[in-house]
Design an enzyme around this catalytic site. Sequence first.
Site, PDB file in Angstrom:
ATOM      1  N   ASP A  52       0.900  -1.110   0.176  1.00  0.00           N
ATOM      2  CA  ASP A  52       0.101   0.150  -0.186  1.00  0.00           C
ATOM      3  C   ASP A  52       1.002   1.089   0.002  1.00  0.00           C
ATOM      4  O   ASP A  52       1.995   1.102   0.420  1.00  0.00           O
ATOM      5  CB  ASP A  52      -1.067  -0.034   1.114  1.00  0.00           C
ATOM      6  CG  ASP A  52      -0.297   0.244   2.928  1.00  0.00           C
ATOM      7  OD1 ASP A  52       0.123   0.404   2.520  1.00  0.00           O
ATOM      8  OD2 ASP A  52      -0.426  -0.763   3.085  1.00  0.00           O
ATOM      9  N   ASP A 141      -9.488   2.980   6.918  1.00  0.00           N
ATOM     10  CA  ASP A 141      -8.266   2.698   7.388  1.00  0.00           C
ATOM     11  C   ASP A 141      -8.264   3.713   8.581  1.00  0.00           C
ATOM     12  O   ASP A 141      -8.877   4.788   8.680  1.00  0.00           O
ATOM     13  CB  ASP A 141      -6.904   3.173   7.053  1.00  0.00           C
ATOM     14  CG  ASP A 141      -5.976   3.811   8.416  1.00  0.00           C
ATOM     15  OD1 ASP A 141      -6.288   2.836   8.519  1.00  0.00           O
ATOM     16  OD2 ASP A 141      -4.799   4.161   7.563  1.00  0.00           O
ATOM     17  N   GLU A 143      -7.980   3.657  13.127  1.00  0.00           N
ATOM     18  CA  GLU A 143      -6.792   3.260  13.835  1.00  0.00           C
ATOM     19  C   GLU A 143      -6.379   4.039  15.277  1.00  0.00           C
ATOM     20  O   GLU A 143      -7.334   5.662  15.490  1.00  0.00           O
ATOM     21  CB  GLU A 143      -5.934   3.057  13.391  1.00  0.00           C
ATOM     22  CG  GLU A 143      -5.226   4.480  12.705  1.00  0.00           C
ATOM     23  CD  GLU A 143      -3.586   4.017  11.908  1.00  0.00           C
ATOM     24  OE1 GLU A 143      -2.294   4.268  12.342  1.00  0.00           O
ATOM     25  OE2 GLU A 143      -3.990   3.284  11.028  1.00  0.00           O
TER      26      GLU A 143
END
Length: 257
Positions: A52, A141, A143
């Site tokens: 990525d 994503d 986090e």
Amino acid sequence: MARDLKLFPRVHRQPFRRRSRALAATAAAIAIGGTVLTEVPVSAAGKPKGHDVSSHQKNVDWQSAKAKSATFVYVKATESHTYRSPYFSRQYAGSRAAGLIRGACHFALPDRPSGITQARYFVRNGGAWRAEGWTLPPALDIEYNPYGKQKCHGLGKARMAGWITAFSDEVNRLTGRRPVSYTTAHWWNTCTNSSSAFTSRHALWLARYNAADPGALPSGGRKLWTFWQYDNSGSLPGDQNLFNGTSAQLKRFAQGA
């Protein structure tokens, strides 16, 4: 993925996982041992390799990545509701031209606009999906907060699960696919209270470094990971990933299976 922020000009822009030094340290504290990996873990040998990238990688040599056995890539497209990577279009098109299956990723800031707002911004700016076999599902994503002391972005566990649900539902409404969830087991268990609300709907992209295997998955009844980000450097540009299946299964996953 990476937080390449114009949103926060005082924060040094970092690659997908360079900002993950702290994330990796947290993961290490919950039973990650061993040395930093530079090769594919033995336990996952033979699985399709991928990576990525974000704006940190800039102009990627996609033919070189392909020659080093890359089969797929996730490209960071957006963050929050105002930032779009200036390199997204060329990275996304370049990876496809080189023969890689590619997908777009959104870096979530749940303490900012709603999940619906961020989902719409993401889809408008690269997070679409087509069932032609070359486009991976959009990825979320999510986090620990890289910009402040509130690790869970200041949201309680129920509100966090609600934010993810709103983002997921809107992406699904706009694209016909549920997003892949990129996270760590520690973040998921801490910030969503091990929510099982997404287990049957979201493919898991697990981040776990310095390990010979993916280790424990987020709680909530999940049995399998789909992608595993096992290191933040290696032979491919950006972060190193594996797909939990065969090349044919990866193709079918891109097609909508």
